[in-house]
Design a protein around this motif. Structure first.
Motif, PDB file in Angstrom:
ATOM      1  N   THR A  45     -16.900   4.289  -9.982  1.00 26.80           N
ATOM      2  CA  THR A  45     -16.371   5.642  -9.873  1.00 26.80           C
ATOM      3  C   THR A  45     -15.450   5.809  -8.677  1.00 26.80           C
ATOM      4  O   THR A  45     -14.636   6.712  -8.672  1.00 26.80           O
ATOM      5  N   ALA A  46     -15.601   4.987  -7.646  1.00 26.77           N
ATOM      6  CA  ALA A  46     -14.685   5.102  -6.505  1.00 26.77           C
ATOM      7  C   ALA A  46     -13.299   4.698  -6.999  1.00 26.77           C
ATOM      8  O   ALA A  46     -13.164   3.722  -7.734  1.00 26.77           O
ATOM      9  N   PRO A  47     -12.245   5.440  -6.599  1.00 22.84           N
ATOM     10  CA  PRO A  47     -10.926   5.067  -7.101  1.00 22.84           C
ATOM     11  C   PRO A  47     -10.534   3.666  -6.630  1.00 22.84           C
ATOM     12  O   PRO A  47     -10.868   3.267  -5.507  1.00 22.84           O
ATOM     13  N   ILE A  48      -9.851   2.953  -7.484  1.00 24.62           N
ATOM     14  CA  ILE A  48      -9.378   1.614  -7.104  1.00 24.62           C
ATOM     15  C   ILE A  48      -8.262   1.801  -6.076  1.00 24.62           C
ATOM     16  O   ILE A  48      -7.364   2.629  -6.273  1.00 24.62           O
ATOM     17  N   PRO A  49      -8.305   1.074  -4.960  1.00 25.51           N
ATOM     18  CA  PRO A  49      -7.226   1.217  -3.970  1.00 25.51           C
ATOM     19  C   PRO A  49      -5.852   1.009  -4.616  1.00 25.51           C
ATOM     20  O   PRO A  49      -5.724   0.267  -5.597  1.00 25.51           O
ATOM     21  N   SER A  50      -4.872   1.677  -4.061  1.00 30.53           N
ATOM     22  CA  SER A  50      -3.520   1.547  -4.621  1.00 30.53           C
ATOM     23  C   SER A  50      -2.514   1.773  -3.496  1.00 30.53           C
ATOM     24  O   SER A  50      -2.871   2.267  -2.428  1.00 30.53           O
ATOM     25  N   ILE A  51      -1.271   1.407  -3.789  1.00 35.57           N
ATOM     26  CA  ILE A  51      -0.190   1.719  -2.840  1.00 35.57           C
ATOM     27  C   ILE A  51       0.697   2.747  -3.506  1.00 35.57           C
ATOM     28  O   ILE A  51       1.131   2.550  -4.648  1.00 35.57           O
ATOM     29  N   VAL A  52       0.908   3.861  -2.822  1.00 35.52           N
ATOM     30  CA  VAL A  52       1.761   4.897  -3.406  1.00 35.52           C
ATOM     31  C   VAL A  52       2.985   5.093  -2.503  1.00 35.52           C
ATOM     32  O   VAL A  52       2.940   4.821  -1.297  1.00 35.52           O
ATOM     33  N   GLU A  53       4.055   5.566  -3.136  1.00 32.93           N
ATOM     34  CA  GLU A  53       5.314   5.742  -2.420  1.00 32.93           C
ATOM     35  C   GLU A  53       5.808   7.171  -2.609  1.00 32.93           C
ATOM     36  O   GLU A  53       5.656   7.748  -3.683  1.00 32.93           O
ATOM     37  N   LYS A  54       6.338   7.755  -1.540  1.00 28.83           N
ATOM     38  CA  LYS A  54       6.960   9.081  -1.641  1.00 28.83           C
ATOM     39  C   LYS A  54       8.100   9.111  -0.638  1.00 28.83           C
ATOM     40  O   LYS A  54       7.871   8.842   0.552  1.00 28.83           O
ATOM     41  N   ASN A  55       9.290   9.367  -1.104  1.00 35.89           N
ATOM     42  CA  ASN A  55      10.475   9.442  -0.229  1.00 35.89           C
ATOM     43  C   ASN A  55      10.624   8.214   0.671  1.00 35.89           C
ATOM     44  O   ASN A  55      10.923   8.343   1.862  1.00 35.89           O
ATOM     45  N   GLY A  56      10.377   7.049   0.134  1.00 37.21           N
ATOM     46  CA  GLY A  56      10.556   5.820   0.915  1.00 37.21           C
ATOM     47  C   GLY A  56       9.462   5.562   1.932  1.00 37.21           C
ATOM     48  O   GLY A  56       9.566   4.652   2.741  1.00 37.21           O
ATOM     49  N   ARG A  57       8.389   6.381   1.900  1.00 35.39           N
ATOM     50  CA  ARG A  57       7.237   6.122   2.778  1.00 35.39           C
ATOM     51  C   ARG A  57       6.063   5.727   1.893  1.00 35.39           C
ATOM     52  O   ARG A  57       5.969   6.173   0.750  1.00 35.39           O
ATOM     53  N   PHE A  58       5.168   4.955   2.474  1.00 35.90           N
ATOM     54  CA  PHE A  58       4.081   4.402   1.663  1.00 35.90           C
ATOM     55  C   PHE A  58       2.724   4.760   2.236  1.00 35.90           C
ATOM     56  O   PHE A  58       2.574   4.959   3.437  1.00 35.90           O
ATOM     57  N   ALA A  59       1.744   4.809   1.336  1.00 37.91           N
ATOM     58  CA  ALA A  59       0.352   4.905   1.783  1.00 37.91           C
ATOM     59  C   ALA A  59      -0.473   3.910   0.989  1.00 37.91           C
ATOM     60  O   ALA A  59      -0.266   3.744  -0.211  1.00 37.91           O
ATOM     61  N   LEU A  60      -1.380   3.254   1.691  1.00 39.33           N
ATOM     62  CA  LEU A  60      -2.410   2.461   1.022  1.00 39.33           C
ATOM     63  C   LEU A  60      -3.571   3.425   0.809  1.00 39.33           C
ATOM     64  O   LEU A  60      -4.172   3.908   1.771  1.00 39.33           O
ATOM     65  N   ALA A 419      -7.422   6.942  12.594  1.00 40.28           N
ATOM     66  CA  ALA A 419      -6.676   6.043  11.698  1.00 40.28           C
ATOM     67  C   ALA A 419      -6.328   6.730  10.380  1.00 40.28           C
ATOM     68  O   ALA A 419      -5.205   6.602   9.876  1.00 40.28           O
ATOM     69  N   ARG A 420      -7.274   7.452   9.809  1.00 39.34           N
ATOM     70  CA  ARG A 420      -7.005   8.149   8.540  1.00 39.34           C
ATOM     71  C   ARG A 420      -5.934   9.226   8.724  1.00 39.34           C
ATOM     72  O   ARG A 420      -5.059   9.407   7.897  1.00 39.34           O
ATOM     73  N   GLU A 421      -6.064   9.972   9.841  1.00 38.78           N
ATOM     74  CA  GLU A 421      -5.101  11.058  10.082  1.00 38.78           C
ATOM     75  C   GLU A 421      -3.708  10.478  10.328  1.00 38.78           C
ATOM     76  O   GLU A 421      -2.709  11.010   9.864  1.00 38.78           O
ATOM     77  N   TRP A 422      -3.668   9.372  11.076  1.00 36.99           N
ATOM     78  CA  TRP A 422      -2.371   8.744  11.320  1.00 36.99           C
ATOM     79  C   TRP A 422      -1.763   8.270  10.007  1.00 36.99           C
ATOM     80  O   TRP A 422      -0.558   8.469   9.750  1.00 36.99           O
ATOM     81  N   ALA A 423      -2.579   7.654   9.155  1.00 42.36           N
ATOM     82  CA  ALA A 423      -2.059   7.140   7.877  1.00 42.36           C
ATOM     83  C   ALA A 423      -1.473   8.294   7.050  1.00 42.36           C
ATOM     84  O   ALA A 423      -0.434   8.142   6.395  1.00 42.36           O
ATOM     85  N   LYS A 424      -2.114   9.455   7.107  1.00 52.83           N
ATOM     86  CA  LYS A 424      -1.629  10.611   6.345  1.00 52.83           C
ATOM     87  C   LYS A 424      -0.317  11.131   6.959  1.00 52.83           C
ATOM     88  O   LYS A 424       0.653  11.392   6.251  1.00 52.83           O
ATOM     89  N   LEU A 425      -0.302  11.243   8.291  1.00 55.58           N
ATOM     90  CA  LEU A 425       0.926  11.699   8.958  1.00 55.58           C
ATOM     91  C   LEU A 425       2.077  10.750   8.659  1.00 55.58           C
ATOM     92  O   LEU A 425       3.204  11.170   8.388  1.00 55.58           O
ATOM     93  N   SER A 426       1.785   9.473   8.706  1.00 53.82           N
ATOM     94  CA  SER A 426       2.814   8.460   8.502  1.00 53.82           C
ATOM     95  C   SER A 426       3.354   8.496   7.072  1.00 53.82           C
ATOM     96  O   SER A 426       4.517   8.175   6.825  1.00 53.82           O
ATOM     97  N   PHE A 427       2.509   8.884   6.125  1.00 48.47           N
ATOM     98  CA  PHE A 427       2.930   8.978   4.728  1.00 48.47           C
ATOM     99  C   PHE A 427       3.754  10.244   4.498  1.00 48.47           C
ATOM    100  O   PHE A 427       4.710  10.252   3.722  1.00 48.47           O
ATOM    101  N   GLU A 428       3.399  11.318   5.220  1.00 46.85           N
ATOM    102  CA  GLU A 428       3.995  12.619   4.890  1.00 46.85           C
ATOM    103  C   GLU A 428       5.046  13.101   5.891  1.00 46.85           C
ATOM    104  O   GLU A 428       5.848  13.968   5.563  1.00 46.85           O
TER     105      GLU A 428
END
Ligand code: DGJ
Length: 561
Positions: A45-60, A419-428
């Motif tokens: 049930t846990a989502p499978i990790p993925s890499i997503v892209e938005k406006n040339g920025r990425f999040a794992l 780390a989580r907050e940074w990853a979100k800031l870095s994506f958005e």
């Protein structure tokens, strides 16, 4: 254990775990059967990790939210159960949230068709107990270009699994990508691995998989065996011609002096793609490939580096040939700032998330975390940071000891809690990051209407001019500093630093206005929310914002008067 916790634990064990935080889950799940064995008792049930892209920025994406890998990579053989007790203390001391380690083909299929996943299971079980995620490295047909980690029945059978032939007709160490038997055997084993991970890892402890390790060939740009030569004399595949905006023709006609290298890169990438996509079809974890690097500044003859690997000059070819591989990733062992920066500039692209799966273990490399994160990276990983007693100097440290681990632990202590907050800031959002250059010179960052200047070797009080005749902070001869900035609003920034000072100014040189700090808050994040601890003002802000070694994160609001 209280009745409430028991009830909650039963509920989680029965119904899955998506909505709960990883920390709470691991506590609750420590009593589930699924935790005691790697065979899951619950539905995935846990989502499978993925890499997503938005406006040339990425999040794992891990557990449904952006994740930053503050990792460590173990030595090549440290995944054996007898070695792991020397790995975990380094992971803990470092404060890493992710361990990168190999799965060798020879470990899982020592006899053809007979599989043994006990090494993988031990690693997964122990990673869970240590509350870290794993990135697995498939040491298959190529490990630093050689089949050394392939089983005996592969590396000992040149007839069935031919090696690359150099221009003089000599065998190289590397297996050729041109033979179906090699592809079939590697792909079959990799699919078995991914099938096994799918079965045992409903918790998504494993978040990414690297397919092969530093593929390519040294001392021959490509395979010159008759079968390879025939392909080389034939037409360039239509997909590549179209993708590279070329006119059809033979490799020589289309690519001229680059023909041999591009030919080899294409065939290596196609081979790896076929391995990766077959595994991905079974269990779609994010997959990537790592590069033994080509010099990013000076010309280097492909004869002298791992030709056919994902070096910066053939990333476009990999993107066309191997779409399953979401990242071409640099293994960086350049100590000097200029070369290091050129490497990361080459790999941080709008079509390629920056991920550094290996960087040298010596102390001066630790500061490069800041420049890497400033390029929206999804992760950073020093290589060989374990206490197994091996060190790869001169690439890394002379000895991997507590002092070395602490050099990386210091910036991890700063960034780890957010780390989580940074990853979100870095994506958005916009983010910036700089590392101290070899000459310690200050760097200026363009934040739009504002500039930030990051300087080094400063005390907390006073300007550079005050220090004449005084010593510099201890240890600052070696460059160690760095700073990170993220945009929170037009005039508001998150600022974190290590042995660095950050000053702000107006970007418009003609402006007569003065800059002031409206408010500087030191604080931390809890469950994604900023928690204010205290204000910086007076001596703490009069000379700029000076960060020493303690982990301090600031929310800075700027204004003018
Ligand atoms: C790069 C490789 O990917 C690693 O496995 C290791 O061999 C280092 N080089 C050198 O220690």
């Amino acid at each position: 254990m209280t009745a409430d916790v028991q009830h909650l634990r039963r509920t989680v064990c029965t119904f899955g775990r998506t909505a709960l935080s990883v920390a709470v889950l691991s506590m609750l799940l420590s009593g589930c059967d699924v935790e005691k064995s790697v065979t899951p008792a619950v539905k995935n049930t846990a989502p499978i990790p993925s890499i997503v892209e938005k406006n040339g920025r990425f999040a794992l994406m891990v557990d449904g939210a952006p994740y930053l890998i503050l990792g460590t990579q173990m030595n090549n053989w440290s995944n054996y159960p007898s070695m792991l007790p020397k790995v975990w203390p380094a992971v803990e001391k470092l404060g890493a949230n992710t361990l990168i380690g190999p799965v060798a083909w020879e470990q899982i299929e020592p006899i053809e068709g007979k599989y043994d996943f006990s090494y993988v299971d031990t690693l997964i079980t122990q990673a869970r107990a240590h509350h870290v995620r794993l990135v697995l490295l498939w040491f298959g047909t190529w490990k630093n270009t050689s089949p050394s980690y392939a089983p005996d029945w592969v590396k000992g059978n040149n007839h069935r699994f031919p090696r690359i032939v150099d221009p003089k007709g000599n065998l190289t160490v590397s297996l050729s990508p041109h033979y179906q038997a090699t592809l079939d055997a590697d792909r079959k084993a990799f699919v078995k691995l991914m099938t096994h991970l799918k079965e045992v890892d409903s918790e998504r402890t494993v978040i990414m998989v690297q397919v092969e390790n530093e593929p390519g060939v040294y001392r021959s740009v490509r395979d010159h065996a008759p079968a390879a030569q025939k392909l080389f004399d034939g037409p360039v595949p239509g997909e590549l011609v179209a993708g590279m905006h070329k006119k059809p023709g033979t490799w020589k006609q289309v690519f001229g002096k680059n023909a041999d290298e591009y030919f080899h890169a294409w065939h290596m990438a196609r081979f790896i793609e076929q391995v990766a996509s077959a595994g991905h079809a079974v269990y779609p974890l994010p997959m990537f490939v790592n590069a033994a690097l080509r010099d990013p500044i000076k010309y280097q003859d492909p004869f002298n580096y791992a030709s056919g690997g994902p070096t910066w000059n053939v990333i476009d070819i990999y993107k066309i040939a191997a779409p399953t591989l979401r990242i071409e990733a640099p293994d960086i062992y350049a100590r000097d700032y200029r070369t290091f920066m050129a490497h990361i500039e080459g790999y941080a692209r709008p079509d390629n998330p920056l991920f550094v799966p290996e960087i040298g273990s010596d102390a001066p490399y630790a500061r490069y975390l800041f420049a890497v994160l400033g390029r929206h990276a999804i992760g950073f990983t020093p290589f060989g940071v374990d206490f197994t007693g091996f060190s790869n100097y001169p690439l890394g440290a002379k000895e991997v000891n507590d002092e070395i681990v602490d050099a990386f632990a210091a910036p991890y202590r700063l960034i780890g809690p957010m780390a989580r907050e940074w990853a979100k800031l870095s994506f958005e959002n916009d983010v910036w990051g700089v590392s101290e250059p070899d000459d310690h010179k200050a760097q200026t960052l363009d934040l739009g209407p504002w500039n930030a200047t990051v300087s080094y070797r400063m005390w907390q009080f006073g300007l550079e001019a005050f220090y004449k005749g005084y010593d510099r902070p201890a240890g600052s001869d070696m460059p160690t500093g760095g700073a990170l900035i993220a945009r929170l609003g037009p005039d508001e920034f998150l600022v974190a630093g290590y042995r660095a000072r950050v000053d702000f100014s107006l970007n418009d040189p003609k402006s007569k206005k003065h800059v002031m700090f409206m408010r500087v808050e030191e604080g931390h994040y809890e469950h994604g929310k900023w928690v204010f601890d205290h204000v910086w003002n007076g001596d703490a802000t009069d000379w700029g914002l000076t960060f020493l070694a303690q982990p301090q994160v600031l929310r800075v609001k700027l204004a003018t008067y």
